[in-house]
Structures are given as structure tokens and as C-alpha cells.
Design an enzyme around this catalytic site. Structure first.
Site, PDB file in Angstrom:
ATOM      1  N   GLU A   7     -11.251   4.569 -11.069  1.00 27.90           N
ATOM      2  CA  GLU A   7     -11.457   5.839 -11.768  1.00 27.90           C
ATOM      3  C   GLU A   7     -10.140   6.368 -12.339  1.00 27.90           C
ATOM      4  O   GLU A   7     -10.084   6.836 -13.477  1.00 27.90           O
ATOM      5  CB  GLU A   7     -12.045   6.889 -10.813  1.00 27.90           C
ATOM      6  CG  GLU A   7     -13.411   6.517 -10.274  1.00 27.90           C
ATOM      7  CD  GLU A   7     -13.370   5.746  -8.958  1.00 27.90           C
ATOM      8  OE1 GLU A   7     -14.345   5.853  -8.190  1.00 27.90           O
ATOM      9  OE2 GLU A   7     -12.379   5.032  -8.696  1.00 27.90           O
ATOM     10  N   TYR A  34       0.846  -1.198   0.000  1.00 32.19           N
ATOM     11  CA  TYR A  34       0.000   0.000   0.000  1.00 32.19           C
ATOM     12  C   TYR A  34       0.871   1.234   0.000  1.00 32.19           C
ATOM     13  O   TYR A  34       1.897   1.246   0.661  1.00 32.19           O
ATOM     14  CB  TYR A  34      -0.891   0.050   1.250  1.00 32.19           C
ATOM     15  CG  TYR A  34      -2.095  -0.858   1.230  1.00 32.19           C
ATOM     16  CD1 TYR A  34      -2.815  -1.094   0.073  1.00 32.19           C
ATOM     17  CD2 TYR A  34      -2.525  -1.468   2.393  1.00 32.19           C
ATOM     18  CE1 TYR A  34      -3.929  -1.917   0.076  1.00 32.19           C
ATOM     19  CE2 TYR A  34      -3.639  -2.295   2.404  1.00 32.19           C
ATOM     20  CZ  TYR A  34      -4.341  -2.518   1.242  1.00 32.19           C
ATOM     21  OH  TYR A  34      -5.440  -3.321   1.250  1.00 32.19           O
TER      22      TYR A  34
END
Length: 160
Positions: free
Chosen positions: A75, A68
Site C-alpha cells: 500500500e 527489518y
């Protein structure tokens, strides 16, 4: 002291079937893209479909990574692809479908903050609004005529 009030307006469709035919087909493509998400960590899948001014449809799904935050939201996958491959073509509409993998979600899910800023950049670049439609896995569909309804205080290049 002075107070500022912002008002935003969204159209709310009770179901996918209430959308115009082309918009319904684009949302169905976002739903199909959602099924291709790589989300082994969050178990939250998102799919998008972008309609470009030239008629091209760009699909995206979230792509996670164990390191992460190396993954990318659906999107931004789609809008960055459009920007890289069709740099002078306007984005007209963005369709989003999002849901946890273990249940149906009827609550419409808007873009996250990072995606809002990225979409805003493209609205500013093309000097025209991008319509945004978003939903969960089923149920209501929200429609905004512009990203500005979701992010009223834009961080723009004029601020740099």
C-alpha cells in the site's frame, strides 16, 4: 467517566465477481501485483492497485528486506509512488489482495497500522475520502468508503 462508541460500516461482497466491472478489473490488477511481491522472509504477498483522479492506475507489491524494517508494504509502495509522481492528483480508490504464499486465504486482509496512517495522511492532504477494497487471495471483498472506518482516531497534522 464517559464512554465513546464508534460504529463503522463496510460493504461485503461474497466474491470478486459481485464488484462493478471497473472495480473488478482494479482488484484483478492488485492480484497480479501481489504475484510480483518480494517476500522471501514472511512468505506473505500483498498487491495493490490505486485509481487516481486522472485515470492513472498505480500498482504496488510488498518489498521485504533482511534488515527489518527496511522493507515496505504494498500500500505504501503504491501511495508514495503516486504522491511522488502525481502530487496534486487525488487518490480515489485503493484495492488490496493479500495471502500467504503456501495457501489460499479467504479472509479479507486490511492495511496494517503503518499503512493506515499513511493512507490517512493522503485523505487529509486531498480533503476527500479514499475508498478501500480488500480481500485475501479469493472469497469475500470488503469495501470501506474511507480510511476513517479502519482508523477512527487519526493522528493529524493539527496535532503537531
Amino acid at each position: 467517566m464517559k464512554q465513546i462508541t464508534f460504529t463503522t460500516t463496510f460493504s461485503v461482497y461474497d466474491s470478486l465477481e459481485e464488484l462493478k466491472d471497473q472495480d473488478q478489473q482494479l482488484m484483478l490488477q492488485a492480484i497480479e501485483a501481489r504475484k510480483k511481491a518480494y517476500a522471501p522472509y514472511s512468505k506473505f504477498s500483498v498487491g495493490t492497485a490505486l485509481l487516481l483522479e486522472n485515470g492513472e492506475i498505480i500498482l504496488g507489491s510488498n518489498q521485504e528486506n533482511a534488515a527489518y524494517p527496511s522493507g515496505l508494504c504494498a500500500e505504501r509502495v503504491a501511495i508514495f509512488y503516486a504522491g511522488a509522481n502525481y502530487p496534486d492528483t487525488k487518490v480515489l480508490k485503493l484495492f488490496i489482495s493479500a495471502t500467504p504464499q503456501d495457501r489460499e486465504l479467504e479472509e479479507p486482509i486490511p492495511p496494517c497500522g503503518s499503512c493506515r496512517q499513511s493512507i490517512a495522511e493522503y485523505e487529509m492532504k486531498q480533503d476527500s475520502n479514499i475508498e478501500i477494497y480488500f480481500m485475501g487471495s479469493k472469497g469475500k471483498v470488503y469495501h470501506s468508503n474511507s480510511l476513517k472506518n479502519l482508523l477512527p482516531f487519526l493522528f493529524e497534522k493539527k496535532h503537531l
